[in-house]
Design an enzyme around this catalytic site. Structure first.
Site, PDB file in Angstrom:
ATOM      1  N   HIS A 225       0.860  -1.195   0.000  1.00  0.00           N
ATOM      2  CA  HIS A 225       0.000   0.000   0.000  1.00  0.00           C
ATOM      3  C   HIS A 225       0.891   1.238   0.000  1.00  0.00           C
ATOM      4  CE1 HIS A 225      -3.162   2.751   0.491  1.00  0.00           C
ATOM      5  NE2 HIS A 225      -3.500   2.566   1.749  1.00  0.00           N
ATOM      6  N   HIS A 265      -1.614   0.267 -11.693  1.00  0.00           N
ATOM      7  CA  HIS A 265      -2.511   0.573 -10.588  1.00  0.00           C
ATOM      8  C   HIS A 265      -3.672  -0.408 -10.599  1.00  0.00           C
ATOM      9  CE1 HIS A 265      -5.176   2.841  -7.888  1.00  0.00           C
ATOM     10  NE2 HIS A 265      -4.072   3.428  -7.463  1.00  0.00           N
ATOM     11  N   ASP A 316       2.840   7.292  -7.101  1.00  0.00           N
ATOM     12  CA  ASP A 316       4.069   7.120  -6.329  1.00  0.00           C
ATOM     13  C   ASP A 316       5.325   7.458  -7.121  1.00  0.00           C
ATOM     14  OD1 ASP A 316       2.939   6.063  -3.846  1.00  0.00           O
ATOM     15  OD2 ASP A 316       2.380   4.333  -5.055  1.00  0.00           O
TER      16      ASP A 316
END
Length: 380
Positions: A225, A265, A316
């Site tokens: 996560h 994703h 990210d």
């Protein structure tokens, strides 16, 4: 034999609708992320973290008076009980920022005047304090572990600017403050990701908001996560240290079946809309700092991975170079995710408590067929 349940879900509950919510809507095919119906591109371009947090908690954009009052309440909540600071000073030197944040957040409840009250108004009051305090814990602990003096909060600064002030001990530039502010907006909520779902499951038992947020931080601590931007930055550091060509370096990783963090994703099947802004911010911050090295390396990797593997960069990937250019240590990347996501977590806990039903899914049983026979000990 497999028992029949109301709805058989795929592994990891993928595609299963677990609740109704008015907070966040995502269209993974179209690359849409919206808070209360407002597109993330609109918010990243025009809003502030304070205004976005107001939107998440109260369901509408504030007028000027409401925003000023909200911002003042958030700034006034910048206070940590001395016992919490004692904890930050007492942890062993090898404690990680995420371990400390998880533990300190739990401790906050003991010193919260509304701890035993889970009414709507009390949850909102606690949300102000948690949002201010989580940012303070991250900044204060980082200074303590580095042997630096704790910086007192500046109530005249925005949430993002005050965090950088308390972290670095110098007033941040407008460019840096704006960049972090946008990053906080982009990370503020993302529907039922693992940490938010964990918070809602805990809240659904009618546990207090501090318990729910502590559980959310625990879920965020897992590398599946939080942590992908940390891995991305370590990759960039490794490439830079070796003076390697980034494309050749990644080619070798692919040949060795190694994963490249920051791509793909679970929800988005096109570009993550948050990555659009972070890519631009990474480049702009680099130019302002006099070096676009981290952006340039990232961009070369992104273009190659997209061509080679048809994978898009996610939130990210460019947050790694963005945070590094802001002078933030790698092991603070995930805690800063919490500094932002507390706004969304709080919104979900408030929503859950306002219309609660215990979350209790079923499992699709795939064990030995019933009735299995009990075998006496002497016959085993």
């Amino acid at each position: 034999m497999s028992t029949s349940v109301a709805t058989k879900g795929s592994k990891g509950l993928e595609g299963i609708v677990a609740t109704t919510s008015a907070i966040c809507w995502i269209d993974g095919d179209a690359g849409v992320l919206s808070y209360r119906g407002i597109d993330i591109h609109e918010l990243a371009t025009h809003s502030t973290f304070e205004e976005t947090t107001y939107l998440l908690w109260f369901g509408k954009l504030p007028n000027a008076k409401e925003l000023a009052s909200f911002s003042k309440s958030l700034a006034d909540a910048r206070h940590l009980d001395p016992k919490v600071i004692d904890l930050l000073r007492s942890v062993p030197s090898y404690a990680t920022p995420m371990q400390v944040l998880r533990t300190a957040t739990s401790l906050l409840s003991i010193y919260d005047a509304d701890e035993a009250d889970s009414s709507h108004d009390a949850n909102v009051r606690k949300s102000f304090r948690l949002t201010a305090q989580i940012a303070m814990i991250v900044a204060v602990f980082d200074r303590i572990r580095k042997g630096k003096t704790i910086i007192e909060a500046d109530h005249s600064l925005s949430h993002a600017a005050n965090f950088l002030w308390m972290l670095n001990g110098e007033k941040p530039s407008e460019t840096a403050s704006n960049a972090l502010d946008i990053a906080l907006i982009l990370h503020a909520d993302h529907e039922l990701n693992a940490s938010t779902f964990a918070a809602r499951v805990i809240a659904a038992t009618l546990a207090d908001i501090h318990s729910a947020i502590t559980g959310a931080i625990g879920a965020l601590k897992g590398p599946l996560h939080g942590g992908a931007n940390e891995a991305t930055m370590r990759l960039l550091y490794a490439i830079d240290k070796e003076g390697a060509d980034p494309v050749e370096y990644v080619k070798k990783m692919f040949a060795e079946k190694k994963k490249i963090s920051g791509f793909g994703h679970r929800v988005y099947h096109t570009e993550d809309p948050r990555a659009t802004h972070l890519r631009r911010m990474s480049e702009e911050l680099g130019r302002a700092a006099g070096s676009t090295k981290w952006f340039d390396l990232s961009r070369k990797i992104e273009l190659f991975v997209k061509e080679e593997k048809k994978l898009n960069a996610n939130v990210d990937f460019y947050s790694a170079s963005t945070y590094t250019t802001l002078g933030i240590d790698i092991d603070l990347f995930t805690p800063i995710f919490a500094v932002s996501r507390i706004s969304g977590w709080a919104a979900h806990v408030i929503e859950q408590h306002d219309d609660n039903r215990l979350i209790r899914p079923r499992a699709d049983y795939v064990g030995p067929e019933y009735p299995a026979t009990y075998i006496p000990m002497d016959q085993r």
